[in-house]
Design an enzyme around this catalytic site. Structure first.
Site, short mmCIF file in Angstrom:
data_model
loop_
_atom_site.label_atom_id
_atom_site.label_comp_id
_atom_site.label_asym_id
_atom_site.label_seq_id
_atom_site.Cartn_x
_atom_site.Cartn_y
_atom_site.Cartn_z
N TYR A 102 143.22 -38.71 26.26
CA TYR A 102 144.62 -38.26 26.16
C TYR A 102 145.25 -38.23 27.55
CZ TYR A 102 146.34 -36.97 21.60
OH TYR A 102 146.86 -37.01 20.34
N GLU A 121 148.99 -37.60 28.12
CA GLU A 121 150.43 -37.35 28.01
C GLU A 121 151.04 -37.11 29.39
OE1 GLU A 121 151.22 -34.34 25.07
OE2 GLU A 121 150.26 -35.55 23.54
N ASP A 159 166.43 -58.01 24.60
CA ASP A 159 165.18 -57.83 23.86
C ASP A 159 164.51 -59.20 23.84
OD1 ASP A 159 163.13 -57.65 22.08
OD2 ASP A 159 164.27 -56.56 20.54
N THR A 213 157.81 -56.83 23.57
CA THR A 213 156.44 -56.55 23.15
C THR A 213 155.53 -57.29 24.13
OG1 THR A 213 156.62 -58.40 21.62
CG2 THR A 213 156.87 -56.20 20.69
N LYS A 259 152.77 -61.71 21.21
CA LYS A 259 153.60 -62.92 21.08
C LYS A 259 153.31 -63.90 22.22
CE LYS A 259 157.22 -60.52 18.47
NZ LYS A 259 157.31 -59.10 18.74
N ARG A 299 148.78 -55.88 21.28
CA ARG A 299 149.96 -55.45 20.52
C ARG A 299 150.53 -54.19 21.18
NH1 ARG A 299 151.64 -57.25 15.51
NH2 ARG A 299 150.32 -59.02 15.98
#
Ligand code: DSN
Length: 414
Positions: A46, A48, A193, A220, A223, A229
């Protein structure tokens, strides 16, 4: 693997990818290193917060890997700030909208039916209930030219806060200078984008919107960029914008970042910084153009009249009387995966539209060049014209399997 059920499914998917040809323009094969990092022990952690200011202990390595990913992303796309934490493209877009606008504010984006994306304000999305979306379209579907005059006229009247350049099914290069000029005139931010073409921009095979004054780029990392991903937000040079975006991604929108994916992103950016990746990006476009040419020579209508990127959008219903769904299904049967797609002003419905969308990022990764791509396009058309002929389909499937065998999915690219 001890869970034999899941192991069997993973092996099945591996075989499907190995033996078939992947033409979905938003898919690719990652390197073994990206795969390893994505499956690494960082998944246990974790983190954060951001490097140097986290809410948990034990951040010695997470901080370093996130800083490395940020540094490489900035170098790759020529900008000052990067947020590598978005879990995917849609959260990256939504977090950016919330960072830079107030509820009720207006965004101008490309119409979904003309190539835009759901997150650019389609009425089925929740964000369309929070922000006001207005759209621009192509002026000429046969050439793909955007109606910039109309865009200016509407933008002057509606005063959007963001003008969004970007798409998921558009085959021509946008005029970023025009977007920037219009955004400046109406006091909007220019945001791109570039999820579909990030790899082409990284490889300098197409223009980089930052060179035309864009403020923010959303993308992203899979692609054409050939990474894990995930999502990525880049800010050209405004610290104020970058800070707002960081705050919006965490704690505004997400909790813990997926550190294993961030490690995989760092590897992907490193791979994309190599000369080999530049060649790869250039070859993607040569390959899609060679496929487009075969379709045009066979009098099959292409939306935009051809392609400047990795993607081709063919009106197979209008040209061959085969619906998009039928085309997707029959090509699946012969080992070619692509997706049915609405075409601009499509008279048909999304679940069985007029078009198919296909692209070359994955087969280019396998080493296909123009010659093989031309053959694949010929085989696609042969299959579409003989969708009920088992003998033809069996023979095409055999040839596709042989091509896949001849060009195995590589494990490393640099
Ligand atoms: N789903 C992606 C695509 O296939 O274009 C975009 O988000």
């Amino acid at each position: 693997m001890r869970d034999k059920l899941v192991e069997k499914l993973i092996k099945g998917e591996e075989k499907r990818q190995r033996e078939g040809l992947e033409l979905i323009p938003s898919e690719n094969y990652v390197s073994e290193d990206v795969l390893k990092a994505n499956g690494s022990v960082f998944t246990n952690k974790y983190s954060e917060g951001y490097p140097g200011r986290r809410y948990y202990g034990g951040q010695e390595f997470t901080d370093q890997v996130e800083r490395l990913a940020i540094e490489r992303a900035c170098k790759l796309f020529k900008c000052k700030f990067a947020n590598v934490q978005p879990h995917a493209g849609a959260p990256a877009n939504v977090a950016t909208y919330f960072a830079l606008m107030e509820p009720g504010d207006t965004i101008m984006g490309m119409d979904l039916s003309h190539g835009g994306h759901l997150t650019h304000g389609h009425p089925v999305t929740y964000i369309s209930k929070i922000f006001r979306f207005i759209r621009y379209k192509m002026k000429n579907i046969e050439t793909g030219e955007i109606d910039y005059d109309e865009m200016l006229r509407v933008a002057m009247a509606e005063k959007p806060k963001i003008i969004m350049a970007g798409f998921s099914a558009y085959t021509r290069e946008l005029d970023y200078a025009k977007f920037s000029e219009i955004a400046k005139k109406v006091g909007a931010l220019a945001i791109a984008d570039m999820a579909h073409i990030a790899g082409l921009i990284a490889g300098k095979a197409v223009k980089n919107p930052f060179d035309y004054g864009f403020d923010v780029i959303l993308t992203t990392t899979h692609k054409t960029l050939r990474g894990p991903r995930g999502g990525l937000i880049l800010t050209r040079d405004s610290e104020e914008i970058a800070k707002k975006i960081d705050k919006s991604v965490f704690p505004g929108f997400q909790g813990g970042p997926i550190m294993n994916t961030i490690a995989a992103k760092a590897i992907c950016f490193g791979e994309a910084l190599t000369p080999a990746f530049k060649k790869y990006a250039e070859q993607i476009i040569k390959n899609s153009r060679s496929m487009a040419k075969v379709f045009l020579n066979n009098k099959i209508r292409l939306i935009g009249g051809g392609t400047d990127n990795h993607c081709v959008l063919a009106d197979i219903f209008g040209s061959l009387g085969v619906t998009g769904k039928e085309g997707q299904t029959v090509l699946d049967e012969v080992g070619i995966t692509l997706n049915m797609n609405m075409i601009a002003d499509d008279p048909r419905k999304p679940m069985d539209p007029s078009g198919i969308r296909f692209g070359t990022p994955a087969i280019t990764t396998r080493g296909f060049r123009e010659k093989e791509c031309k053959r694949v396009a010929e085989l696609m058309i042969l299959t579409l014209k003989n969708k009920d002929n088992k003998k033809v389909k069996d023979s095409v499937h055999k040839e596709i399997k042989a091509l896949a065998k001849k060009f195995p999915i590589p494990k490393k690219f640099v």
